[in-house]
Design an enzyme around this catalytic site. Structure first.
Site, PDB file in Angstrom:
ATOM      1  N   GLU A   1       0.829  -1.210   0.000  1.00 13.31           N
ATOM      2  CA  GLU A   1       0.000   0.000   0.000  1.00 13.31           C
ATOM      3  C   GLU A   1       0.864   1.260   0.000  1.00 13.31           C
ATOM      4  O   GLU A   1       0.624   2.184  -0.744  1.00 13.31           O
ATOM      5  CB  GLU A   1      -0.910  -0.035   1.233  1.00 13.31           C
ATOM      6  CG  GLU A   1      -2.176   0.742   1.028  1.00 13.31           C
ATOM      7  CD  GLU A   1      -3.256   0.319   1.999  1.00 13.31           C
ATOM      8  OE1 GLU A   1      -3.468  -0.895   2.171  1.00 13.31           O
ATOM      9  OE2 GLU A   1      -3.883   1.204   2.588  1.00 13.31           O
TER      10      GLU A   1
ATOM     11  N   ASP B   1      -2.290  -3.258   3.231  1.00 15.94           N
ATOM     12  CA  ASP B   1      -2.685  -3.311   4.640  1.00 15.94           C
ATOM     13  C   ASP B   1      -3.765  -4.380   4.827  1.00 15.94           C
ATOM     14  O   ASP B   1      -4.606  -4.596   3.959  1.00 15.94           O
ATOM     15  CB  ASP B   1      -3.237  -1.955   5.105  1.00 15.94           C
ATOM     16  CG  ASP B   1      -2.121  -0.948   5.319  1.00 15.94           C
ATOM     17  OD1 ASP B   1      -0.939  -1.354   5.244  1.00 15.94           O
ATOM     18  OD2 ASP B   1      -2.437   0.228   5.556  1.00 15.94           O
TER      19      ASP B   1
ATOM     20  N   TYR C   1      -0.250  -2.780  13.594  1.00 19.77           N
ATOM     21  CA  TYR C   1      -1.288  -2.110  12.807  1.00 19.77           C
ATOM     22  C   TYR C   1      -2.320  -1.455  13.736  1.00 19.77           C
ATOM     23  O   TYR C   1      -2.877  -2.126  14.609  1.00 19.77           O
ATOM     24  CB  TYR C   1      -1.969  -3.126  11.890  1.00 19.77           C
ATOM     25  CG  TYR C   1      -2.766  -2.478  10.801  1.00 19.77           C
ATOM     26  CD1 TYR C   1      -2.164  -1.574   9.939  1.00 19.77           C
ATOM     27  CD2 TYR C   1      -4.124  -2.740  10.646  1.00 19.77           C
ATOM     28  CE1 TYR C   1      -2.891  -0.962   8.938  1.00 19.77           C
ATOM     29  CE2 TYR C   1      -4.851  -2.138   9.640  1.00 19.77           C
ATOM     30  CZ  TYR C   1      -4.228  -1.247   8.797  1.00 19.77           C
ATOM     31  OH  TYR C   1      -4.947  -0.622   7.822  1.00 19.77           O
TER      32      TYR C   1
END
Ligand code: ZN
Ligand code: ZN
Length: 779
Positions: A7, A110, A320
């Site tokens: 990403e 992601d 994350y």
């Protein structure tokens, strides 16, 4: 060749570094960095896409572009198209160039619905030039940019999940036609166009409702008086202390007076009781609890907190940050992480947790996709800048706290009888800080009281006293509380909530922190609640959120959910049309109220008022012909030469955010003052007084002149340097082009507004008309 698509450019670089053991090299292709290396398995290239390639849009035909009420049903049913996102051409070219040469493809975006959708877009971009890649497609899922996670993800490659991608796609589609249909409809009905159009959103409007409901509660609050009674007791140690009457609040003044009278010195200690209590360590962070904590502990808005957490994730310092999970999965290297963290001096206080087996706390939510937010890299917070350091530190301290012991406190209460009345005093002392030793935010200061014994006599110092107070309205919702309520009511997702709150600010439905609704915001919510309840409350939008989950769980298809949503939008649009007239009036009145800045002093001095005796007000007016905004007096009448013709130019709302500051300037007392901020630019707003002769404005002009003079002098000096250097044949010394970071430099230069003069009452026509003076006005 194997092609890996991620990403962000940052994650492309990290993944290349890890998988190649540092051998990867970077080369630009169509200005996009591509990371490459060769090993026993052959050649690999990694590219970061920088987010979405394509976006959803309405067809190009005129009927979807025009803002007309009768075109809206067609807009709702429009066949949506996919179009390239501006500025993505280079990325597409770079990806396709590699895709042509590739014989296998790995999507490493992601790990969430949005990432899955970007992965699907990347796949389509690749298949356009190399259809043979389809059967080779694999998906790498990871929750942190660390060696362990990345190596594990690439050792156990998965498949792309179409249901996850479609759930994200459904949201894109629904939000597009929902927002467009109602923003246009409501703007048309309320006659608010151009930059001032009224934005309405599926999640945004019910969120505004939460803020307005609280504001209405506050306004409905009727303050009720009550009294509290205190006495000060002397203590042998010399530390006299205040005690509170056993009655928390006296609602009746006569009762309070009687208690005051009945208090007789000395007091006698009747009882002393102590109670130990312990509070459990906190549970691991998920997105929601992190946003709430960052806001309440650090005063950082949820939006900013998420941006900073995203940066920390991209740097490889935390996992994350978008996760629902509050239970550490078994696979996490917990002990290793703690060991490396406690080597950092700032976190050394947590070292004792390694002396026993680790038993972290657990929350209620589990999500197999991502772990709770935890630090993936140990570093000194001071190595990071400002707020990023504080957010990293918060995440580390919270992580360590989840392994901590409970905090033990002891509270003591003593009752003292004085005459017919009883008083009490309470203290609270931390006996063992436990987890709060590292999670320092949770520890409150000790409130110590002197040692007291039953039967002890204590003289009253001076006279006891009454304090009159009144009940307070409920507090405004903080942004943290708002995010929490949105979560509870199913409004938005963990990823979108902070942006939705920001939108309410951008559209001027709320202002200040904590958010306070403007008259427009209140009017809009009240109008919806009355005529289009589906748009005001959370039920409908929450049920759609549930349907999107069903797409991810393969219980519904994207088309079914989007169709359901279209039906709801049609029905809601019908409701809106039925209430059109009343709705328009309500919103219009709200917007009108937001335009009022303050009373007109000139009219006041001349004794001019509105017919009902209330003062004439200065307010923002938009000239019909030029479309320009200016400030004018409500006392102006086109055909009456004796009416008030005060006007002032103002920064144009298309380019500047103008918000009320003072109804009457606290310095010159002649005109209102406003805050002005350049739209879309960071930095503090500046204060503008409409009276040009106001000392604050004189000072601002002087400072501006000084700045300009300094800039001019610097330019001249540089030109001179360059000339000298030319003569001597040397290169000119490089001047630092770094901008100063003083507050003054952060505030953009205020716009030049021409002359603003406040006329003296009676001295008519003396001043120059302002920029809006010649404009036709419509009151
Ligand atoms: Zn006036
Ligand atoms: Zn002033």
């Amino acid at each position: 060749m194997r092609l890996i698509i991620t990403e962000k450019n940052n994650s492309a670089q990290k993944i290349a570094e890890i998988l190649s053991n540092g051998a990867a090299t970077e080369k630009k292709s169509f200005t996009v960095p591509v990371f490459r290396w060769e090993d026993a398995d052959g050649e690999t290239a990694v590219i970061g896409t920088g987010g979405h390639f394509v976006g959803r849009e309405f067809p190009q035909e005129k009927e979807y572009k025009q803002w007309k009420l009768d075109l809206i049903p067609g807009l709702i049913d429009a066949p949506l198209e996919t179009g390239p996102i501006d500025g993505k051409k280079n990325v597409i070219k770079a990806v396709q160039k590699e895709a042509k040469k590739a014989d296998s493809l790995v999507i490493g975006t992601d790990f969430d619905r949005e990432g899955e959708l970007i992965g699907l877009e990347a796949l389509e971009v690749c298949l356009d030039v190399n259809p043979d890649l389809e059967p080779t497609l694999k998906r790498a899922r990871y929750s942190a940019l660390t060696q362990e996670e990345i190596e594990a993800a690439f050792a156990h490659l998965d498949l792309l999940s179409y249901p996850l991608a479609h759930a994200a796609g459904a949201r894109q589609d629904i939000d597009l036609f929902w927002g467009a249909a109602f923003s246009r409809a409501v703007s048309l009905i309320a006659k608010a166009y151009g930059a001032n159009f009224l934005s309405v959103g599926r999640v945004q409007s019910p969120t505004l409702g939460l803020i307005v409901e609280r504001e209405l509660e506050r306004r409905a609050h009727v303050a009720k008086p009550f009294w509290e009674l205190f006495a000060k007791f002397e203590h042998p140690t010399g530390h006299s202390f205040e005690a509170h009457h056993a009655t928390d609040k006296f609602w009746d003044k006569a009762e309070a007076d009687a208690a005051l009278k009945g208090t007789v010195s000395p007091g006698v200690v009747k009882s002393v009781t102590s109670r130990k209590s312990s509070s459990k360590p906190p549970t691991p962070y998920n997105t929601n609890s992190f946003q709430v904590d960052a806001s309440s502990r650090l005063g950082i808005t949820p939006k900013r907190a998420m941006d900073l957490a995203q940066d920390l994730y991209d740097d490889g310092f935390i996992s994350y940050p978008r996760t629902d999970n509050t239970i550490y999965p078994d696979s996490l290297p917990l002990e290793k992480t703690i060991r490396s963290l406690v080597k950092i001096k700032d976190f050394a206080a947590a070292a004792p947790i390694l002396e026993k087996p680790l038993h972290p706390t657990q929350g209620k939510k589990f999500d197999a996709a991502h772990p709770p937010i935890y630090p993936t890299h140990a570093l000194y917070p001071s190595a990071l800048e400002g707020p990023k350091a504080r957010v990293y530190e918060l995440i580390v301290r919270r992580f360590l706290a989840t392994f901590g012991e409970p905090m033990v406190t002891e509270s003591t209460r003593a009752d003292i009888e004085a005459g017919s009345e009883t008083y009490f005093v309470r203290g609270k002392v931390v006996l063992d800080p436990g987890y709060a030793g590292i999670y320092t935010y949770a520890r409150s200061a000790d409130e110590e009281i002197p040692a007291l014994e039953e039967g002890q006599q204590l003289a009253i110092e001076g006279a006891p006293w009454l304090v009159d107070k009144e009940t307070q309205p409920p507090a405004r919702l903080s942004e943290a509380k708002l995010v929490q309520l949105m979560d509870e009511q199913g409004l938005g997702t963990k990823a979108t909530r902070p942006d939705i709150i920001q939108k309410l600010y951008n559209r001027r439905y709320v202002r200040n922190h904590p958010p306070e609704p403007t008259a427009t915001g209140i009017a809009m919510y009240e109008a919806f609640k009355e005529y289009v309840p589906d748009m005001a409350t959370s039920e409908m939008t929450a049920s759609l959120e549930g349907e999107m989950d069903e797409i991810a769980d393969e219980k519904m298809t994207k088309d079914e959910v989007v169709d359901d949503s279209r039906k709801l939008v049609h029905k809601t649009f019908k409701d809106l049309l039925e209430g059109e007239e009343a709705l328009s009036k309500m919103i219009w009145e709200g917007m009108d109220q937001d335009r009022i800045l303050g009373p007109c002093i000139v009219c006041k001095e001349a004794g001019r008022t509105k017919p009902d005796g209330s003062p004439n007000m200065l307010r923002i007016i938009r000239a019909k012909k030029s479309g320009k905004s200016f400030v004018g007096c409500s006392g102006w009448e086109a055909d009456n030469p004796d009416s008030c013709d005060q006007t002032f130019p103002m920064p144009q709302p298309n380019f500047y955010e103008v918000t009320p500051f003072e109804e009457n300037c606290s310095v010159c007392h002649r005109t209102p003052r406003v805050f002005v901020k350049t739209r879309g630019r960071a930095g503090r707003p500046w204060k503008l007084c409409f009276n040009d002769d106001c000392p604050t404005m004189v000072e601002m002009r002087e400072k501006k002149a000084e700045r300009l003079a300094a800039q001019e002098a610097k330019k001249k000096a540089e030109a001179l340097d360059a000339e000298e250097a030319k003569k001597s044949g040397k290169k000119p010394a490089k001047k630092s082009s770094k901008k100063t970071s003083t507050v003054a430099a952060k505030i953009a230069n205020p716009p030049d507004l021409g002359t603003r003069r406040v006329k003296k009452a009676g001295a008519r026509g003396a001043g120059k008309p302002g920029a809006g003076g010649s404009a036709k006005r419509k009151g």
